[in-house]
Design an enzyme around this catalytic site. Structure first.
Site, mmCIF file in Angstrom:
data_model
loop_
_atom_site.group_PDB
_atom_site.id
_atom_site.type_symbol
_atom_site.label_atom_id
_atom_site.label_comp_id
_atom_site.label_asym_id
_atom_site.label_seq_id
_atom_site.Cartn_x
_atom_site.Cartn_y
_atom_site.Cartn_z
ATOM 1 N N GLU A 175 19.940 68.833 27.947
ATOM 2 C CA GLU A 175 21.156 68.271 28.560
ATOM 3 C C GLU A 175 21.406 66.883 27.971
ATOM 4 O O GLU A 175 21.527 65.890 28.692
ATOM 5 C CB GLU A 175 21.049 68.214 30.091
ATOM 6 C CG GLU A 175 20.880 69.567 30.750
ATOM 7 C CD GLU A 175 19.445 70.069 30.702
ATOM 8 O OE1 GLU A 175 18.534 69.243 30.806
ATOM 9 O OE2 GLU A 175 19.244 71.284 30.530
ATOM 10 N N HIS A 191 6.603 67.031 29.666
ATOM 11 C CA HIS A 191 7.944 67.259 30.189
ATOM 12 C C HIS A 191 8.370 66.152 31.137
ATOM 13 O O HIS A 191 7.621 65.777 32.036
ATOM 14 C CB HIS A 191 7.972 68.606 30.922
ATOM 15 C CG HIS A 191 9.354 69.036 31.299
ATOM 16 N ND1 HIS A 191 9.658 69.590 32.527
ATOM 17 C CD2 HIS A 191 10.522 68.998 30.617
ATOM 18 C CE1 HIS A 191 10.959 69.880 32.563
ATOM 19 N NE2 HIS A 191 11.501 69.529 31.422
ATOM 20 N N SER A 207 41.607 70.746 26.513
ATOM 21 C CA SER A 207 40.607 69.702 26.318
ATOM 22 C C SER A 207 39.460 70.329 25.561
ATOM 23 O O SER A 207 39.165 71.505 25.752
ATOM 24 C CB SER A 207 40.105 69.209 27.669
ATOM 25 O OG SER A 207 39.256 70.185 28.246
ATOM 26 N N GLU A 252 17.531 80.127 27.463
ATOM 27 C CA GLU A 252 17.285 80.159 28.910
ATOM 28 C C GLU A 252 18.359 80.958 29.654
ATOM 29 O O GLU A 252 18.074 81.583 30.673
ATOM 30 C CB GLU A 252 17.183 78.740 29.466
ATOM 31 C CG GLU A 252 18.447 77.912 29.253
ATOM 32 C CD GLU A 252 18.361 76.489 29.835
ATOM 33 O OE1 GLU A 252 17.310 76.107 30.364
ATOM 34 O OE2 GLU A 252 19.376 75.773 29.738
HETATM 35 C C1 NOJ Z 1 16.866 72.946 31.703
HETATM 36 C C2 NOJ Z 1 16.208 72.926 30.373
HETATM 37 O O1 NOJ Z 1 17.117 73.317 29.372
HETATM 38 C C3 NOJ Z 1 15.030 73.857 30.435
HETATM 39 O O2 NOJ Z 1 14.427 73.971 29.156
HETATM 40 C C4 NOJ Z 1 14.055 73.351 31.463
HETATM 41 O O3 NOJ Z 1 13.006 74.288 31.595
HETATM 42 C C5 NOJ Z 1 14.723 73.178 32.828
HETATM 43 N N1 NOJ Z 1 15.952 72.455 32.704
HETATM 44 C C6 NOJ Z 1 13.836 72.431 33.801
HETATM 45 O O4 NOJ Z 1 13.696 71.106 33.393
HETATM 46 CA CA CA Z 2 19.534 73.396 29.667
#
Ligand code: NOJ
Ligand code: CA
Length: 673
Positions: free
Chosen positions: A449, A378, A187, A473
């Site tokens: 996401e 945010h 997949s 990250e």
């Molecule tokens: C995942 C995100 O990719 C990241 O940039 C963010 O700091 C954290 N989630 C918390 O929202």
């Molecule tokens: Ca992320």
């Protein structure tokens, strides 16, 4: 035996095709054939007369209605051609050429319920797209699709780079790529990049995903190379519901003779409707800093308490830092209530208007304005979609009233709080709703996401950047030690072909000493040199580009000047060299200016490149500010040395680039004073 086989073959050849129509790209090289045989409709793709995709089935499975696949006939065809240049308000290139030939095939079912649809095909020099269109009709009105039967029968066991799509609890794109022959994966996600044994490159993806489920590809038989559309399900398993008239997204195949011709990719943009916003003057590509990496390193928290990152005082310090260094934006995460406790389980608890007591949103907004810096507000939803949608209006109204015009959204879950796949039609509608609502309020969007990019930014240029892959990250906390040195050299030819990525480059504290303790060799860290971090600003395209490290890690670092100087919006992009998973060298000219930036990155191998600067304007004198891996640099043993030199150059010059293992080089080439 042989005679029998030959007879069967002749019989097969002799079976009358009940219709076959073709459309070729303007250069004549890419040809799509739509054919009907024994009531079944297929599409296939050839380039220079060689098959890339063999005849592949088309059709749908419905809930509560018969399969639409058999007893089909071609009733009619119409043709059109289109040749137009259009301009992007921002992008990897300013001007885009939409030059294609179109074939619309009207298809009818020859037995009850006698449904009809149009298969619209467009052939461009850089690839093809097709979509299904269902006109309004008595026997196909309200419908529920349980499966799309579109197939991709690859003509060759091509070498592919992929992310799997059907892993439980991994219903996202934040994974490392695998590579190997197409017969291996069961997949895959799109964009799916592959190279055929003939050397032709192909990228399968989709465009204009508006009100439908995201398409992954799956196999019915392992070891096979025929993939079928695998639509992401909503809670309960249905894929798509709708009412005619209705159209699916485009299924696209980008084609190129060389990897370097894959980027910049505009096929998907050409298959999206033009901009619908009355004005785009308020939309600003920018570099930004933020209260962010400290949380990922664990020295600050999103939640309230003694290490709370989003305080008014910290925010003002960050705004000062942005203003002092010419950054346009400041992202502040953890400013709003809802982060205490398990913020994924408590996803319905997030407020998008209520700040923590130690964060004065209005005062921070005022301070940002006074310093000519934009706040990026945010909005982490944790996948609590209803909770977010309930608050969107009041939140966006509040942000607008404070003059705030950018948000970063987040959806850190595999399945939404409502039980839908992250990629289902439910979520596609949600992501689209956010873009549209944000546009109404004059707000730019950076989505983490996200649903994969299918070119929405053409229609809604406030849809700026998104994540949708493993970003920086992972170098802070990933259990597998972080992104390997080859990671970005794959991203460039895969995920980045669908659109901009908010990767968040620019970590100078490679060993993450700011986390407060020395990291053991097996712990996560950045697996690049500093020079490669600089080069990522040019290699990874994003109209929102973060300088991700803590401000103190840029202090006293001459290499920081490159991040201050680098542009985020481009007139022209040229990929000078590239090999998927090995290296990329790209040059881009800033929008509306004469300054060029060059970024080169490599995987774990040291490499050299000889780059002719023939892209510069002849007769003009330039200065190249060169940020190279310094003596002894090596991502593993010595990631820090950066050698900064300045050189007079012209379009006749050549630069010799030396990249360390896991290294890179970043160059600014500006007209000489
Ligand atoms: C995942 C995100 O990719 C990241 O940039 C963010 O700091 C954290 N989630 C918390 O929202
Ligand atoms: Ca992320």
């Amino acid at each position: 035996m042989t005679i029998l086989r030959t007879a069967l073959l002749l019989a097969a050849l002799a079976t009358p095709l009940q219709g076959q129509v073709r459309v070729a790209s303007p250069d004549g090289r890419n040809t799509v054939t739509v054919a009907v045989r024994d009531g079944r409709l297929t599409w296939s793709l050839d380039r220079d007369g060689h098959p890339l995709i063999l005849p592949s089935l088309l059709g749908f499975e419905f809930r509560g209605a018969p399969t639409l696949r058999d007893s089909l006939r071609i009733a009619d065809t119409t043709r059109a051609s289109h040749d137009e240049w259009w301009t992007q308000p921002w992008g990897e290139v300013a001007r885009v050429h939409d030059h294609h030939n179109e074939l619309a095939v009207s298809v009818e079912e020859m037995k009850a319920p006698n449904r009809r649809f149009i298969l619209r095909v467009r052939a461009f020099d850089d690839g093809i797209g097709f979509r299904y269109e269902f006109p309004d009709q008595p026997n196909l009105r309200d419908f529920a699709i349980s499966d799309e039967l579109t197939e991709f029968a690859f003509a060759d066991n091509a070498h592919a780079w992929w992310l799997p799509s059907n892993r439980p609890r991994m219903d996202r794109s934040e994974m490392l790529f695998s590579s190997g022959p197409l017969s291996v994966p069961d997949s895959i996600q799109t964009p799916l990049t592959m190279v055929m044994s003939t050397g032709t490159y192909m990228v399968v993806h989709e465009a204009d995903l508006e009100d439908y489920a995201r398409m992954n590809l799956g196999k019915r038989r392992m070891e096979d190379r025929t993939f079928q559309a695998a639509l992401a399900p909503m809670a309960g398993g249905l894929k798509v519901t709708g009412r005619t008239p209705f159209q699916t997204p485009w299924r696209t195949v980008q084609v190129a003779d060389h990897a370097t011709q894959l980027a910049p990719s505009v096929l998907g943009l050409n298959l999206n409707p033009p901009n619908v916003l009355p004005s785009t003057d308020w939309i600003h590509p920018m570099k930004y800093v933020g209260i962010w990496w400290g949380m990922h390193l664990g020295v600050q928290t999103w939640s309230s308490g003694p290490r709370h990152g989003a305080t008014t005082a910290n925010a003002k310090r960050m705004i000062d830092f942005a203003a002092a260094n010419g950054f346009g934006g400041v992202l502040i995460e953890g400013w709003n209530t809802g982060w205490d406790g398990d913020w994924i389980a408590n996803r319905q608890a997030f407020s998008f208007t209520q700040a923590y007591p130690d964060y004065d949103l209005a005062e921070v907004a005022r301070y940002a304005h006074a310093h000519n810096v934009r706040l990026i507000v945010h909005n982490e939803t944790s996948g609590g979609i209803q909770n977010y949608e309930r608050q969107m209006d009041s939140a966006y109204t509040l942000y607008r009233s404070l003059g705030l015009d950018a948000i970063k959204t987040g959806y850190v879950t595999d399945t939404t709080g409502e039980g839908h796949s992250h990629w289902s039609q439910f979520m596609v509608r949600h992501y689209r709703h956010v873009i549209e609502e944000a546009a109404r309020y004059g707000i730019m969007v950076d989505a983490h996401e996200p649903i994969h990019d299918t070119g929405e930014r053409r229609t809604y240029p406030n849809m700026m950047s998104r994540e949708g892959a493993r970003g920086q990250e992972y170098n802070a906390w990933s259990g597998d030690g972080g992104n390997p040195p080859e990671h970005e050299t794959i991203l460039f030819f895969t995920r980045l072909l669908d659109g901009p990525m908010d990767f968040t480059p620019g970590i100078f504290d490679i060993l993450e000493r700011s986390a407060g303790h020395a990291r053991e060799p097996w712990e996560p860290r950045v697996r690049t040199t500093i020079a490669k971090q600089l080069a990522l600003y040019v290699v990874i395209y994003s109209p929102l580009q973060m300088a991700a490290d803590l401000p103190e890690n840029y202090e006293g670092q001459p290499a920081f000047q490159f991040i201050r100087d680098v542009a985020v919006d481009w007139d022209t992009t040229r990929v000078i060299a590239g090999s998927i998973g090995d290296y990329v060298v790209v040059a881009r000219r800033e929008r509306g200016g004469q300054t060029w930036f060059l970024g080169a990155i490599t995987d774990e191998q040291a490499r050299t490149f000889d780059v002719p600067l023939s892209f510069l304007t002849p007769g003009r004198r330039y200065t190249a500010d060169i940020y190279a891996d310094g003596p002894g640099a090596n991502w593993l043993t010595n990631p820090f040395p950066v050698a900064i030199t300045h050189r007079a150059v012209t379009s006749a010059s050549r630069l010799h680039l030396v990249l360390a293992p896991g290294g890179g080089q970043a160059i600014r080439i500006h007209p000489a004073q």
